[in-house]
Scaffold this motif. Structure first.
Motif, PDB file in Angstrom:
ATOM      1  N   ASN A  94       0.809  -1.229   0.000  1.00  0.00           N
ATOM      2  CA  ASN A  94       0.000   0.000   0.000  1.00  0.00           C
ATOM      3  C   ASN A  94       0.840   1.276   0.000  1.00  0.00           C
ATOM      4  N   VAL A 137      -3.230   1.298  -4.743  1.00  0.00           N
ATOM      5  CA  VAL A 137      -1.932   1.956  -4.607  1.00  0.00           C
ATOM      6  C   VAL A 137      -1.704   2.965  -5.735  1.00  0.00           C
ATOM      7  N   ARG A 146       2.344   6.617   1.082  1.00  0.00           N
ATOM      8  CA  ARG A 146       1.045   5.949   0.973  1.00  0.00           C
ATOM      9  C   ARG A 146       0.149   6.836   0.108  1.00  0.00           C
TER      10      ARG A 146
END
Length: 128
Positions: free
Chosen positions: A19, A98, A49
């Protein structure tokens, strides 16, 4: 990071944890050891992130249970009583990828359909 060594032409591989991604959206980068004994300029910056667009907090007949919109986050949408999504379901979950995009489009719940009798309008119909 893993590396094959620290000599000329050896390679270091940088991989982001789940992630997370580099600024350009990739999750793996490689750097090579130069004849000068230095790593080339492709040594990456830190992994981040990624964030998906903020979910709407004012969808008709819909409750959203999370404000987290970072990669890996799941947001649950629930319809109020007598309301459904267009496919007839009353609960839906979206996940932030992602890539910084949601895995599905956002949809508000709508009031459920109701049947009318066959003698109205000469046949069956569905009204919103």
């Amino acid at each position: 990071m893993t590396q094959s060594g620290n000599r000329y032409l050896d390679v270091a591989t940088y991989t982001c944890i789940e992630n997370h991604a580099f600024q350009d959206g990739t999750t793996t980068k490689k750097a090579s050891c130069l004849s000068s004994g230095q790593w080339d300029n492709s040594v990456p910056s830190a992994c981040i992130r990624p964030q998906c667009p903020t979910v709407s907090s004012s969808l008709s007949y819909t409750t959203v249970n999370s404000s987290d919109h970072g990669a890996g986050a799941a947001v649950r949408y629930e319809c109020s009583q007598n309301a459904t999504f267009s496919d007839g379901s009353s609960v839906r979950t979206r996940r932030c990828l992602v890539s910084g995009h949601w895995d599905s489009t956002e949809e508000a719940c709508g009031k459920g359909y109701r049947e009318i009798t066959p003698h109205q309008f000469g046949g069956w119909a569905k009204l919103c």
